[in-house]
Design a protein around this motif. Structure first.
Motif, PDB file in Angstrom:
ATOM      1  N   PHE A 195       9.690  35.688  40.923  1.00 57.60           N
ATOM      2  CA  PHE A 195       8.712  36.579  40.290  1.00 57.60           C
ATOM      3  C   PHE A 195       7.676  35.759  39.517  1.00 57.60           C
ATOM      4  CE2 PHE A 195      12.803  38.860  40.429  1.00 57.60           C
ATOM      5  CZ  PHE A 195      12.439  39.967  41.193  1.00 57.60           C
ATOM      6  N   ARG A 196       6.484  36.300  39.411  1.00 59.58           N
ATOM      7  CA  ARG A 196       5.425  35.640  38.640  1.00 59.58           C
ATOM      8  C   ARG A 196       4.669  36.693  37.844  1.00 59.58           C
ATOM      9  NH1 ARG A 196       1.064  34.329  43.497  1.00 59.58           N
ATOM     10  NH2 ARG A 196       0.739  36.517  44.124  1.00 59.58           N
ATOM     11  N   LYS A 197       4.106  36.252  36.738  1.00 65.24           N
ATOM     12  CA  LYS A 197       3.306  37.154  35.913  1.00 65.24           C
ATOM     13  C   LYS A 197       1.906  37.268  36.492  1.00 65.24           C
ATOM     14  CE  LYS A 197       5.056  37.719  31.264  1.00 65.24           C
ATOM     15  NZ  LYS A 197       4.737  37.614  29.830  1.00 65.24           N
ATOM     16  N   VAL A 198       1.390  38.489  36.455  1.00 68.10           N
ATOM     17  CA  VAL A 198       0.016  38.763  36.888  1.00 68.10           C
ATOM     18  C   VAL A 198      -0.712  39.318  35.674  1.00 68.10           C
ATOM     19  CG1 VAL A 198      -1.463  40.050  38.465  1.00 68.10           C
ATOM     20  CG2 VAL A 198       0.790  39.259  39.218  1.00 68.10           C
ATOM     21  N   GLY A 199      -1.647  38.549  35.141  1.00 70.30           N
ATOM     22  CA  GLY A 199      -2.270  38.956  33.885  1.00 70.30           C
ATOM     23  C   GLY A 199      -1.321  38.726  32.735  1.00 70.30           C
ATOM     24  N   ASN A 200      -1.437  39.547  31.719  1.00 66.11           N
ATOM     25  CA  ASN A 200      -0.619  39.346  30.518  1.00 66.11           C
ATOM     26  C   ASN A 200       0.740  40.043  30.568  1.00 66.11           C
ATOM     27  OD1 ASN A 200      -2.602  37.774  29.277  1.00 66.11           O
ATOM     28  ND2 ASN A 200      -3.660  39.590  28.457  1.00 66.11           N
ATOM     29  N   GLN A 201       0.831  41.183  31.252  1.00 65.40           N
ATOM     30  CA  GLN A 201       2.018  42.009  31.155  1.00 65.40           C
ATOM     31  C   GLN A 201       2.730  42.271  32.479  1.00 65.40           C
ATOM     32  OE1 GLN A 201       3.232  42.950  28.227  1.00 65.40           O
ATOM     33  NE2 GLN A 201       1.522  42.047  27.103  1.00 65.40           N
ATOM     34  N   GLN A 202       2.000  42.307  33.577  1.00 67.70           N
ATOM     35  CA  GLN A 202       2.594  42.727  34.833  1.00 67.70           C
ATOM     36  C   GLN A 202       3.319  41.584  35.563  1.00 67.70           C
ATOM     37  OE1 GLN A 202      -0.788  44.518  36.895  1.00 67.70           O
ATOM     38  NE2 GLN A 202      -0.053  46.559  36.343  1.00 67.70           N
ATOM     39  N   TRP A 203       4.291  41.995  36.390  1.00 66.40           N
ATOM     40  CA  TRP A 203       5.060  41.051  37.196  1.00 66.40           C
ATOM     41  C   TRP A 203       4.877  41.387  38.674  1.00 66.40           C
ATOM     42  CZ3 TRP A 203       8.040  36.924  35.416  1.00 66.40           C
ATOM     43  CH2 TRP A 203       8.197  36.854  34.020  1.00 66.40           C
ATOM     44  N   ASP A 204       4.886  40.322  39.506  1.00 65.36           N
ATOM     45  CA  ASP A 204       4.739  40.494  40.942  1.00 65.36           C
ATOM     46  C   ASP A 204       5.779  39.625  41.654  1.00 65.36           C
ATOM     47  OD1 ASP A 204       3.849  41.310  43.376  1.00 65.36           O
ATOM     48  OD2 ASP A 204       1.929  40.262  43.298  1.00 65.36           O
ATOM     49  N   ASN A 205       6.038  39.947  42.936  1.00 64.19           N
ATOM     50  CA  ASN A 205       6.943  39.130  43.755  1.00 64.19           C
ATOM     51  C   ASN A 205       6.251  37.855  44.207  1.00 64.19           C
ATOM     52  OD1 ASN A 205       9.221  40.861  43.833  1.00 64.19           O
ATOM     53  ND2 ASN A 205       8.248  42.128  45.400  1.00 64.19           N
ATOM     54  N   ILE A 206       7.016  36.771  44.289  1.00 68.41           N
ATOM     55  CA  ILE A 206       6.546  35.548  44.952  1.00 68.41           C
ATOM     56  C   ILE A 206       7.192  35.458  46.330  1.00 68.41           C
ATOM     57  CG2 ILE A 206       6.558  33.027  44.918  1.00 68.41           C
ATOM     58  CD1 ILE A 206       6.498  33.148  41.888  1.00 68.41           C
ATOM     59  N   ALA A 207       8.543  35.465  46.373  1.00 68.07           N
ATOM     60  CA  ALA A 207       9.272  35.353  47.640  1.00 68.07           C
ATOM     61  C   ALA A 207      10.518  36.234  47.565  1.00 68.07           C
ATOM     62  CB  ALA A 207       9.661  33.908  47.913  1.00 68.07           C
ATOM     63  N   PRO A 208      10.391  37.510  47.941  1.00 65.56           N
ATOM     64  CA  PRO A 208      11.552  38.393  47.899  1.00 65.56           C
ATOM     65  C   PRO A 208      12.703  37.811  48.712  1.00 65.56           C
ATOM     66  CG  PRO A 208       9.542  39.626  48.411  1.00 65.56           C
ATOM     67  CD  PRO A 208       9.190  38.163  48.466  1.00 65.56           C
ATOM     68  N   SER A 209      13.915  37.938  48.175  1.00 66.24           N
ATOM     69  CA  SER A 209      15.100  37.337  48.841  1.00 66.24           C
ATOM     70  C   SER A 209      16.117  38.404  49.202  1.00 66.24           C
ATOM     71  CB  SER A 209      15.743  36.296  47.920  1.00 66.24           C
ATOM     72  OG  SER A 209      16.167  36.905  46.715  1.00 66.24           O
ATOM     73  N   LEU A 210      15.586  39.492  49.757  1.00 66.85           N
ATOM     74  CA  LEU A 210      16.512  40.549  50.165  1.00 66.85           C
ATOM     75  C   LEU A 210      17.062  40.215  51.536  1.00 66.85           C
ATOM     76  CD1 LEU A 210      14.445  43.660  49.067  1.00 66.85           C
ATOM     77  CD2 LEU A 210      16.458  42.727  47.953  1.00 66.85           C
ATOM     78  N   ALA A 211      18.288  39.747  51.602  1.00 67.43           N
ATOM     79  CA  ALA A 211      18.882  39.309  52.872  1.00 67.43           C
ATOM     80  C   ALA A 211      19.323  40.523  53.681  1.00 67.43           C
ATOM     81  CB  ALA A 211      20.091  38.411  52.602  1.00 67.43           C
ATOM     82  N   LEU A 212      19.157  40.437  54.980  1.00 73.74           N
ATOM     83  CA  LEU A 212      19.634  41.493  55.878  1.00 73.74           C
ATOM     84  C   LEU A 212      21.108  41.274  56.156  1.00 73.74           C
ATOM     85  CD1 LEU A 212      16.735  41.713  58.483  1.00 73.74           C
ATOM     86  CD2 LEU A 212      17.244  43.316  56.653  1.00 73.74           C
ATOM     87  N   ASN A 213      21.899  42.314  55.970  1.00 69.34           N
ATOM     88  CA  ASN A 213      23.339  42.232  56.231  1.00 69.34           C
ATOM     89  C   ASN A 213      23.612  42.701  57.661  1.00 69.34           C
ATOM     90  OD1 ASN A 213      23.946  41.412  53.583  1.00 69.34           O
ATOM     91  ND2 ASN A 213      23.804  43.523  52.870  1.00 69.34           N
ATOM     92  N   VAL A 214      23.474  41.851  58.618  1.00 71.58           N
ATOM     93  CA  VAL A 214      23.611  42.257  60.021  1.00 71.58           C
ATOM     94  C   VAL A 214      25.065  42.105  60.440  1.00 71.58           C
ATOM     95  CG1 VAL A 214      22.855  41.842  62.371  1.00 71.58           C
ATOM     96  CG2 VAL A 214      21.242  41.547  60.491  1.00 71.58           C
TER      97      VAL A 214
END
Length: 422
Positions: free
Chosen positions: A401-420
């Motif tokens: 996660f990274r900060k965008v501006g002063n207060q907001q947060w954004d994704n950098i590299a989501p790590s939601l693995a697929l459970n196949v």
């Protein structure tokens, strides 16, 4: 005390028998006398009275007697010996035979398991799984949840993997014989379920799972179940379900302890299905033994639209004896025309009802993915999490996660693995 001390002083003494003990069933053979005695259902009550069912046969006479014998009562032994003498043509020393039977059985029963030096044991580097990662060899696994959420179908899927030696990307079985102990339905329903699963695997509905309709509790019926396990060389046992199988009030600690003690005597991997009876209870019932006793405990949750042939099920790892908890896994169970049932893994994040079971970081990542960059307060409102927990997780996961501006947060590299799974 050796058996020779019980041999009568006569020209042709009664020699000690050979013994085979499989699954708690004692098979005694007096070859010289042409006598066989099968002893099973050994029990000791609160007054230390030890009893067992015995079946006596001899040649050429055939069946001689079947009775419940008190192994410590002289009168009981004498009555059995007298009855056998009256039924036999050949002159045998039945007093010596019955005495040998009782002494050998009691010695073995009281001896129990041998003592081992743990320093001399060579343990495997990791647990051996009958079905990795859900069922440890020789240990108990419990699947619990509300009624009608697919617990029996998930257990049938696991049993089918072992029965058919069918591996998936995340499930690897050791093939073996499966015994299904049914305390709730009928062979017709179970056959439809297991054959549907194997059709879904692509095996045309073939199944080698053996089935038993049960009406006695597991502790009360354990002698016969031991015989079945030994006779069929069973490797995995499915118990459906814990409530009727425990033989008492499932909310009590005594019922849970008695159930798992009986199950432990089988020395096999097992999956117990249990209904959840209390909201907020730890595990399926009030007693913590239902979760503490098994090696693995999984809670199941479901999501299903009305009149839909699809059911989404989440398998949430609640307890493990050694190691770490596994990530939640989701499955889509689909019923097809022709009776086939497929069980496919899916991403937890794709089922709205399951998102709350994911780690906090994943929940935040999903919220940002779906709604765009957000503040800590906004993420807490969307996810229903505590703002402090959200703030800590975001700050600790700067690679994600990274900060965008002063207060907001954004994704950098989501790590939601697929459970196949399949």
């Amino acid at each position: 005390m050796t058996m020779q001390e019980h041999t009568p002083t006569q020209p042709m003494p009664t020699l000690p028998p050979t013994l085979t003990n499989i699954g708690g069933i004692y098979n005694y053979q007096w070859e010289q006398e042409n006598v066989q005695i099968i002893l099973e259902r050994l029990r000791e009550d609160s007054r230390r009275t030890v009893t067992a069912d015995i079946r006596i046969t001899a040649q050429p006479e055939g069946h001689i007697h079947m009775t419940r014998l008190n192994l410590l009562a002289t009168r009981s032994r004498n009555e059995v010996a007298r009855y056998a003498r009256e039924r036999c043509q050949r002159n045998r020393d039945w007093d010596a035979i019955i005495e040998q039977l009782c002494v050998m059985t009691l010695d073995l029963y009281r001896e129990g398991e041998p003592v081992v030096n743990l320093g001399e044991v060579q343990p495997s580097p990791e647990p051996v799984y009958r079905l990795r990662p859900f069922v440890v060899e020789g240990e108990a696994t419990i699947l619990y949840g509300e009624g009608g959420i697919g617990k029996s179908m998930v257990a049938a899927m696991m049993a089918g993997l072992v029965d058919q030696n069918y591996s998936t990307t995340t499930c690897q079985p050791i093939p073996g014989k499966v015994l299904y102990l049914d305390f709730e339905t009928t062979a017709d329903i179970a056959a439809r379920r297991f054959q549907g699963i194997t059709k879904g695997f692509g095996f045309g509905g073939s199944s080698s799972v053996i089935y038993r309709f049960c009406h006695q509790s597991l502790p009360a019926d354990i002698g016969e179940i031991q015989r079945i396990v030994a006779e069929h060389n069973v490797d995995l046992i499915i118990v459906d379900s814990a409530g009727p199988a425990c033989g008492g009030d499932p909310e009590s600690a005594a019922s849970a302890i008695n159930y798992f003690t009986a199950l432990r005597s089988l020395r096999k991997a097992s999956i117990t299905i249990a209904h959840r009876s209390k909201g907020g209870s730890v595990g399926p019932f009030g007693s913590v033994y239902w979760v503490n006793y098994p090696r693995m405990a999984y809670e199941l949750k479901k999501s299903q639209e009305q009149d839909s042939d699809e059911m989404h099920v989440a398998l949430i790892h609640r307890k493990v004896n050694d190691g770490r908890l596994q990530s939640p896994q989701a499955f889509c169970i689909r019923w097809h025309e022709g009776g086939a049932v497929t069980v496919k893994a899916e991403e937890m994040a794709e089922v709205e009802e399951f998102v709350e079971e994911l780690p906090i970081a994943d929940q935040c990542g999903i919220a940002i993915r779906n709604h765009g960059p957000k503040t800590v307060k906004e993420l807490a409102e969307i996810t229903g999490l505590q703002a402090r927990s959200v703030s800590v997780v975001l700050s600790r996961n700067r690679a994600r996660f990274r900060k965008v501006g002063n207060q907001q947060w954004d994704n950098i590299a989501p790590s939601l693995a697929l459970n196949v799974i399949g």
